[in-house]
Structures are given as C-alpha cells and as structure tokens.
Design a protein around this motif. Structure first.
Motif, PDB file in Angstrom:
ATOM      1  N   VAL A  97      18.072  46.713  28.750  1.00 58.82           N
ATOM      2  CA  VAL A  97      19.047  47.615  29.360  1.00 58.82           C
ATOM      3  C   VAL A  97      18.955  48.962  28.667  1.00 58.82           C
ATOM      4  O   VAL A  97      18.991  49.037  27.430  1.00 58.82           O
ATOM      5  N   MET A  98      18.833  50.015  29.465  1.00 57.03           N
ATOM      6  CA  MET A  98      18.746  51.384  28.967  1.00 57.03           C
ATOM      7  C   MET A  98      19.925  52.171  29.525  1.00 57.03           C
ATOM      8  O   MET A  98      20.264  52.036  30.705  1.00 57.03           O
ATOM      9  N   GLY A  99      20.557  52.985  28.688  1.00 58.56           N
ATOM     10  CA  GLY A  99      21.676  53.777  29.179  1.00 58.56           C
ATOM     11  C   GLY A  99      21.827  55.078  28.433  1.00 58.56           C
ATOM     12  O   GLY A  99      21.412  55.205  27.279  1.00 58.56           O
ATOM     13  N   SER A 100      22.416  56.065  29.113  1.00 60.97           N
ATOM     14  CA  SER A 100      22.644  57.387  28.542  1.00 60.97           C
ATOM     15  C   SER A 100      24.127  57.690  28.530  1.00 60.97           C
ATOM     16  O   SER A 100      24.833  57.403  29.504  1.00 60.97           O
ATOM     17  N   SER A 101      24.610  58.257  27.422  1.00 64.96           N
ATOM     18  CA  SER A 101      26.010  58.684  27.321  1.00 64.96           C
ATOM     19  C   SER A 101      26.940  57.495  27.590  1.00 64.96           C
ATOM     20  O   SER A 101      26.823  56.468  26.928  1.00 64.96           O
ATOM     21  N   ALA A 102      27.844  57.606  28.578  1.00 65.95           N
ATOM     22  CA  ALA A 102      28.695  56.466  28.900  1.00 65.95           C
ATOM     23  C   ALA A 102      27.869  55.288  29.411  1.00 65.95           C
ATOM     24  O   ALA A 102      28.232  54.123  29.219  1.00 65.95           O
ATOM     25  N   GLY A 103      26.738  55.596  30.058  1.00 64.35           N
ATOM     26  CA  GLY A 103      25.819  54.528  30.438  1.00 64.35           C
ATOM     27  C   GLY A 103      25.223  53.846  29.222  1.00 64.35           C
ATOM     28  O   GLY A 103      24.894  52.657  29.260  1.00 64.35           O
ATOM     29  N   GLY A 104      25.090  54.598  28.121  1.00 64.13           N
ATOM     30  CA  GLY A 104      24.661  53.994  26.864  1.00 64.13           C
ATOM     31  C   GLY A 104      25.722  53.065  26.304  1.00 64.13           C
ATOM     32  O   GLY A 104      25.412  52.032  25.707  1.00 64.13           O
ATOM     33  N   HIS A 105      26.986  53.449  26.492  1.00 59.88           N
ATOM     34  CA  HIS A 105      28.082  52.558  26.093  1.00 59.88           C
ATOM     35  C   HIS A 105      28.029  51.270  26.898  1.00 59.88           C
ATOM     36  O   HIS A 105      28.209  50.175  26.349  1.00 59.88           O
ATOM     37  N   LEU A 106      27.753  51.395  28.192  1.00 62.48           N
ATOM     38  CA  LEU A 106      27.662  50.210  29.033  1.00 62.48           C
ATOM     39  C   LEU A 106      26.481  49.334  28.624  1.00 62.48           C
ATOM     40  O   LEU A 106      26.605  48.109  28.548  1.00 62.48           O
ATOM     41  N   ALA A 107      25.334  49.967  28.344  1.00 65.03           N
ATOM     42  CA  ALA A 107      24.173  49.204  27.893  1.00 65.03           C
ATOM     43  C   ALA A 107      24.454  48.500  26.567  1.00 65.03           C
ATOM     44  O   ALA A 107      24.125  47.320  26.384  1.00 65.03           O
ATOM     45  N   ALA A 108      25.101  49.216  25.633  1.00 65.66           N
ATOM     46  CA  ALA A 108      25.446  48.607  24.349  1.00 65.66           C
ATOM     47  C   ALA A 108      26.498  47.511  24.520  1.00 65.66           C
ATOM     48  O   ALA A 108      26.524  46.541  23.751  1.00 65.66           O
ATOM     49  N   SER A 109      27.357  47.655  25.518  1.00 65.99           N
ATOM     50  CA  SER A 109      28.329  46.584  25.830  1.00 65.99           C
ATOM     51  C   SER A 109      27.591  45.310  26.225  1.00 65.99           C
ATOM     52  O   SER A 109      27.964  44.204  25.812  1.00 65.99           O
ATOM     53  N   ALA A 110      26.531  45.473  27.038  1.00 64.23           N
ATOM     54  CA  ALA A 110      25.746  44.305  27.441  1.00 64.23           C
ATOM     55  C   ALA A 110      25.107  43.635  26.229  1.00 64.23           C
ATOM     56  O   ALA A 110      24.997  42.406  26.173  1.00 64.23           O
TER      57      ALA A 110
END
Length: 302
Positions: free
Chosen positions: A142-155
């Motif tokens: 899972v790759m995410g940027s900014s808040a998408g990075g928060h979502l990826a790190a949540s996973a």
C-alpha cells in the motif's frame, strides 16, 4: 536521469500502457451507506465519495513482477489528488512491472472508520482474487501520500483491528499489506506535529482521547507492521517532517525493516514534480528499495 525524466513526462501527460479497469470494492453494498449527493470530480481531484472502487492499471512490460500496489491519493480526507498522487504514480509503477490499484475511498462525509474499512477491504479483495489479477498474494503493498499516507499506514498497523471488519465473508482473508510506501504522510493525530485538517476531517471537531491515540499511528506500530519506505522533505510546511520521523522511530524500536529519505526541497504534495533537485529523484530511490526487496523480480503467479 533520462529514465526518470521520461517517466515524469509520461505521468504528467496522464499516459499509461494498459487501459485502466474499475473494480467495485463493496459489490454487496457499502457498509453504512447513505446518500451524500453526487461524487465530485475535476481539475485532477475527486471528492464526496460514497461508492469506493479500485482502478487497476496493469504493467507496461513483457515480464510483470507479480507485485501489486494499492495507491491512496492524499487530500486531507476532504478530497483526493487523484491525478497527481494516483494516476502519475500508477504510470511510473507500470514501467517497473507493477500492477497498480488506485483506491477511491470514503472521506469526511463518513469519517472514521470508513476509510480504514475501505483500504483493508482493498487488501483482502486483491489477496482473495490474486490469480485473477495476475498478482502474488504475498506481494501486495500500500502506497499513500499525505492523508493517503495516513490511510496506508493505518493498513499497516490496524489490519487486525475490529473496526476494519464489517461482518463480510472476506473478513476472513488477511488484510495485512506486505509492504508500505509512504510519501510525506500524516502519521500522528496529536500535537505538536498533527495535521489539524486531516484530524478534523477523519475524527471530527472533538475527537475522543481513544480515537486520537488509535489513529496516531506511531503508537500502533508492532513487530507485525510490514517493511516501510518513507519519503518526506524539510520544505513541507503542511505536514511536518516529524510525522515520518516518529513513524520511523517506532518502526526501528519494533525491529521492522525501514528506510527513510528526508530531502531538502519540495513542498507538500510535490508528487513527481521535476525541478526540485534531489527531491525529484525520489522515484529512483523508491525503485532501488523495491528492487532490493525483490519486489521487481518477476515470479510466477500462484
């Protein structure tokens, strides 16, 4: 250098070698579904999402690696920078033989835990249908940027949390990503390094202490958190670089393999923009990391 510039030009033009395919995330019905009006798109952004999907973009090489990456664009849990932090990344990954799946997830209109449910459902769906998509069930990142990075790190930290389950049969499939790639991620929900906009959009104006702790992901890292690549810049005036540092420290304490690049130039949301000195070369560093971990070496699909 020429290869990096070529990829950047392809991405900027929105060009891919494989036609995208949209995959419904919840064909049986979105959990907690309600009418929030039509989805909003334009100028490279997507907002007001009520029907989450995955957009599949296949590899542009003769020998695909079998690796899949779910891409979570950023936007403060208010909207998603679908073009800059979704389509462009997928174009680049396509040239590496990676199959990308851009996640369109629920945001502020639903709040926590809807985004978590969406990203974990995405991992479960791909793992359960890996052969169909030509990917390996043990090579899903899972790759995410900014808040998408928060979502990826949540996973990567909350994959076993009960809030990520909905009672569907797919809940029985592991939702743990095999690796994470985090671009200038939101990590903590607590002062002094929290991104207030993302916190409000996800948890509301007055979040409970329990939710603040749960969604401060540096506090949720364990030895089971997957290997992680972090990329952030000093020049980021929106999401302090301390977010990545906190997560890296937690990963190191838990003995999770991690690599972090802290670069000088490039404001928040830099994506794959040229002209930022060494910061524009982050795709090269990411490719090296993927290759070193064996994720770009083609393997038979099971």
């Amino acid at each position: 250098m020429k290869k990096i510039l070529f990829i950047l030009l392809l991405a900027a033009a929105g060009m891919t070698s494989a036609a995208p395919t949209d995959i419904p995330l919840w064909p049986e019905g979105v959990p907690g579904q309600r009418d929030i009006g039509p989805e909003k798109t334009g100028d490279g952004y997507t907002a007001n999402v009520s029907v989450p999907t995955l957009t599949m973009i296949g590899p542009a090489v003769d020998h695909p690696s079998g690796t899949a990456i779910i891409i979570c664009p950023g936007g403060g849990y208010v909207r998603m920078a679908t073009a800059r932090e979704g389509d462009q990344y997928a174009t680049w990954l396509s040239t590496l033989g990676v199959t990308s799946f851009i996640l369109k997830y629920r945001m502020q209109e639903f709040g926590h835990p809807a985004p978590l449910q969406d990203v974990l459902r995405a991992v479960r769906l791909l793992r359960s249908r890996a052969a169909e998509f030509g990917i390996r069930p043990d090579r899903i990142g899972v790759m995410g940027s900014s808040a998408g990075g928060h979502l990826a790190a949540s996973a990567g930290t909350l994959f076993d949390n009960p809030l990520g389950r909905t009672g569907a049969p797919l809940d029985a499939v592991s939702a743990r990503p095999d690796f994470l790639m985090l671009m200038y991620p939101v990590i903590t929900m607590q002062a002094p390094s929290a991104h207030a906009g993302s916190r409000k959009a996800l948890l509301g104006k007055t979040p409970s202490p329990e939710n603040l702790t749960l969604m401060s992901l540096e506090k949720q890292v364990t030895a089971a958190t997957p290997p992680t690549l972090l990329i952030h810049t000093q020049a980021d005036a929106s999401v302090p670089v301390e977010n990545s540092i906190l997560f890296y420290q937690a990963l190191t304490k838990a003995h999770v393999p991690a690599e972090m690049y802290l670069l000088e130039h490039g404001g928040h949301g830099m994506g794959m923009r040229a002209g930022l000195g060494t910061s524009s070369l982050w795709p090269r560093r990411a490719e090296e990391w993927l290759r070193e971990r064996g994720l770009l070496t083609p393997v038979p699909v099971q």
